[in-house]
Design an enzyme around this catalytic site. Structure first.
Site, PDB file in Angstrom:
ATOM      1  N   GLN A 228      -3.648   7.579  -4.427  1.00  0.00           N
ATOM      2  CA  GLN A 228      -4.302   6.825  -3.416  1.00  0.00           C
ATOM      3  C   GLN A 228      -4.416   7.500  -1.940  1.00  0.00           C
ATOM      4  OE1 GLN A 228      -5.705   3.557  -3.646  1.00  0.00           O
ATOM      5  NE2 GLN A 228      -3.891   3.117  -4.725  1.00  0.00           N
TER       6      GLN A 228
ATOM      7  N   ASP B 152      -7.912   7.878  -0.173  1.00  0.00           N
ATOM      8  CA  ASP B 152      -8.677   7.063   0.566  1.00  0.00           C
ATOM      9  C   ASP B 152      -8.408   7.267   1.812  1.00  0.00           C
ATOM     10  OD1 ASP B 152      -9.454   5.533  -1.407  1.00  0.00           O
ATOM     11  OD2 ASP B 152      -8.052   3.783  -1.274  1.00  0.00           O
TER      12      ASP B 152
ATOM     13  N   THR C 154      -9.425  -0.426  -9.902  1.00  0.00           N
ATOM     14  CA  THR C 154      -8.399  -1.366  -9.330  1.00  0.00           C
ATOM     15  C   THR C 154      -8.646  -2.476 -10.211  1.00  0.00           C
ATOM     16  OG1 THR C 154      -8.964  -0.582  -7.171  1.00  0.00           O
ATOM     17  CG2 THR C 154      -8.276  -2.935  -7.282  1.00  0.00           C
TER      18      THR C 154
ATOM     19  N   ARG D 204       0.659  -1.251  -0.137  1.00  0.00           N
ATOM     20  CA  ARG D 204       0.039   0.101   0.185  1.00  0.00           C
ATOM     21  C   ARG D 204       0.972   1.241  -0.073  1.00  0.00           C
ATOM     22  NH1 ARG D 204      -5.065   1.789  -1.556  1.00  0.00           N
ATOM     23  NH2 ARG D 204      -6.292   2.630   0.244  1.00  0.00           N
TER      24      ARG D 204
ATOM     25  N   GLY E 179     -13.198  -2.625  -7.471  1.00  0.00           N
ATOM     26  CA  GLY E 179     -14.438  -2.023  -6.982  1.00  0.00           C
ATOM     27  C   GLY E 179     -14.812  -1.122  -6.199  1.00  0.00           C
ATOM     28  N   GLY E 180     -13.518  -0.496  -5.637  1.00  0.00           N
ATOM     29  CA  GLY E 180     -13.838   0.486  -4.530  1.00  0.00           C
ATOM     30  C   GLY E 180     -14.353  -0.242  -3.336  1.00  0.00           C
TER      31      GLY E 180
ATOM     32  N   SER F 233      -8.014   0.633   2.909  1.00  0.00           N
ATOM     33  CA  SER F 233      -8.441   0.101   1.553  1.00  0.00           C
ATOM     34  C   SER F 233      -9.379  -0.930   1.881  1.00  0.00           C
ATOM     35  CB  SER F 233      -7.207  -0.565   0.961  1.00  0.00           C
ATOM     36  OG  SER F 233      -7.653  -1.267  -0.307  1.00  0.00           O
TER      37      SER F 233
END
EC number: 2.3.2.2
Length: 600
Positions: free
Chosen positions: A452, A455, A415, A121, A502-503, A479
């Site tokens: 990112q 998020d 993603t 990440r 897909g979030g 995430s």
């Protein structure tokens, strides 16, 4: 410790990787816009897929050319991690809207003896603080202001993570894994219907001069389907990394180019420095493993919320037992949707309150064990009645001694997902992301940079206290990525690898496949193809035009606020099954995207 109708298209790819193989894929649906509350990538069609069987090894990914690269590595005697690396490098080229070396990833790996979780990440810059996405008055900025530009770019993690896993499990030389992607970048690849549709849809990408020159013609029109798109800049980048290892990305020219791009954005510069990139470290963490009926299900730990949320949903559905409510003729039942959605409400409520980067923020009480305690989940399951609860409150696990505010992260990753099993007992599930479609819309050295950092929660506190997922220097944003491996509880043998983009809906997508295969005895392709469903502790979300009017009426009668939307998953799955007394692998790919399965 744990021990452990696409075949024609694949054949066409064997002849020439750069051939316009996408003519055989369904043309993209015309979509004038997108509901960003669902996913940042538009729907581009639905084409039924039959799945594929193999005896020795298998790989499935979201793009045929990427799958072919992974298959080549397995064919050459490579391990699953070798296949994953080659696949990811090609995805960087052919699916730039979704993932790439400018982004991050979570990887679950089993070598047949133990399960490992790798965290790639992205991290926040050292100069970032909780006000990163706030205006001068402390109010959250708009989505566009947060995403587009340099401010949202975190230190990329995917290459460091893959290098770490390769050092432990790779069988082929690092350099060999780069050959398919370098060849495709040099020779060019045919623009797919999905990439073309996303280029037509996105209104920010062309603002970046580098991306505009690459993805669009002189008149500003997106490259058409079948256009042979060459990327010599990415070929150069990949050659340097192939020769010099991940250090060539993190400590040399490429890192300097990333920093220059991020810091020089004309309206929204970022704080990322060369020191931030050079100091990035991939981490190996303990996977989230819990027993569910006859199986042990393993997922990614924080900063991913997927492993915990899915384990909570399964723990709740074990108490409420969803297994009797199988689909009828491929159609979901009202009771099945009700139980699945209510379990999701409860899990998402805890996720939104508690889960963040545990290097910075402790989980409540005794940590993971408190959130997955069977007694706690039984109490949560007892809240499910005949009527929908609408919105669930977060729970209070035993020994809970911290209070956090409610998260306001965008959390809509664009993603990709891939799965692979090799001939040596190894298997993996890897979810990889640049966050939004085309990330921050910043292109450098042939690849897209992530956004990112959006998020993180844009707010840093509320009336309940500081928000667990607030921005902090060096922190990893929470995430929903949910790479998942399932094992037989008795034999410890790998029986399923799955995951999805897909979030924040990823959790529901993956849980659907787990329920479909484990509870409803569907094969993995059938489970992937089921209508998407669930709740993120809001409306009950159903895939548009996939659930009957009578079932929707039954749900509304039970108090569900039903919302039908395009639910653009990108599930991949590989399942172990026994046919005629002989074990085999069976793979499935999502009919909603361009993915295929290959194996021998």
């Amino acid at each position: 410790m744990i021990r452990l109708k696409t075949l024609a298209l694949a054949a066409a790819m064997l002849g020439a990787l750069h051939a316009p193989v996408y003519a055989q894929l369904q043309a993209p649906a015309k979509v004038p816009g997108v509901n960003h509350d669902v996913a940042p990538e538009i729907a581009t069609g639905y084409a039924e897929k039959a799945g594929k069987s193999s005896q020795k090894f298998m790989v499935a990914a979201a793009n045929p050319l990427a799958t072919q690269a992974g298959y080549q590595m397995l064919k050459q005697g490579g391990a699953a991690i070798d296949a994953a690396i080659a696949t990811q490098l090609v995805l960087t080229l052919v699916e730039p809207q979704s993932s790439g070396i400018g982004g991050g990833s979570f990887l679950l790996y089993s070598d047949g003896k133990r399960v490992q979780s790798y965290d790639g990440r992205e991290t926040a810059p050292a100069a970032a603080d909780e006000h990163l996405f706030q205006d001068k008055d402390g109010k959250p900025v708009s989505r566009e202001t947060g995403v587009v530009g340099g401010r949202s770019v975190g230190a990329p993690g995917v290459l460091r993570m893959l290098e770490l896993a390769h050092q432990q499990h790779g069988r082929l030389p690092w350099k060999a894994l780069f050959a398919p992607a370098i060849k495709l970048a040099d020779d060019g690849f045919a623009v797919s219907p999905r990439l073309n549709a996303l280029l037509k849809w996105d209104k920010y990408l062309a603002r970046d001069p580098v991306a505009r020159a690459y993805f669009f013609d002189d008149a500003g029109q997106p490259r058409p389907v079948g256009y042979i798109l060459k990327n010599p800049e990415l070929a150069r980048t990949l050659r340097e990394i192939a020769d010099g290892g991940a250090d060539a990305f993190y400590k040399g020219r490429i890192a300097r180019d990333i920093v220059a791009k991020v810091s020089s954005h004309p309206t929204n510069p970022g704080k990322l420095t060369a020191a931030d990139i050079a100091g990035y470290q991939a981490r190996e963490r303990a996977p989230i493993c819990s027993d569910y009926k006859a199986w042990t299900v393993c997922g990614a730990p924080p900063p991913s919320s997927g492993g915990i949320a899915i384990a909570q949903m399964l723990g709740i559905l074990e108490v409420k037992d969803i297994s009797p409510y199988k689909p009828v003729g491929g159609m979901l039942t009202a009771e099945g949707i009700h139980l699945f959605s209510e379990a999701g409400r409860l899990a998402y409520a805890d996720r939104n309150r508690y889960v963040a980067d545990t290097d910075f923020v402790p989980l409540p009480g005794k940590g993971v064990s408190a959130l997955l305690d069977k007694r706690y989940l039984a109490k949560r399951a007892a809240l499910i009645g005949d009527k929908s609860m609408g919105r669930a409150n977060y729970g209070t696990p035993d020994t809970m001694d911290v209070a956090w505010g409610a998260d306001t992260a965008i959390d809509k990753p664009s993603t990709s997902h891939l799965v692979a099993v090799d001939a040596f007992g190894g298997g993996l599930s890897m979810t990889t992301s640049v966050e939004d479609a085309f990330g921050s819309r910043q292109m450098v050295d042939g690849f897209m940079l992530n956004n990112q950092l959006t998020d993180f929660s844009f707010d840093s506190q509320d009336e309940n206290g500081p928000i667990a997922n607030r921005v902090q220097a060096g922190k990893r944003p929470r995430s929903a990525m949910s790479p998942t491996l399932v094992f037989d509880k008795g034999t410890h043998r790998l029986v399923l690898a799955t995951g999805s983009p897909g979030g924040s809906t990823i959790i529901n997508y993956v849980a659907k496949v787990l329920v479909g295969t484990l509870d409803w005895q569907l094969d993995v392709q059938q489970a992937i193809s089921l209508p998407n469903l669930g709740s993120r502790n809001g409306p009950t979300e159903l895939e548009k035009n996939r659930v009957s009017a009578s079932v929707i009426a039954q749900l509304k009668a039970r108090g569900h606020e039903v919302r039908e939307t395009e639910q653009n998953s990108g599930l991949q799955g590989i399942q172990r099954r026994v046919v005629g007394g002989k074990p085999q692998w069976f793979g499935g790919a999502d009919p909603r995207r361009e993915g295929v399965v290959l194996g021998d």
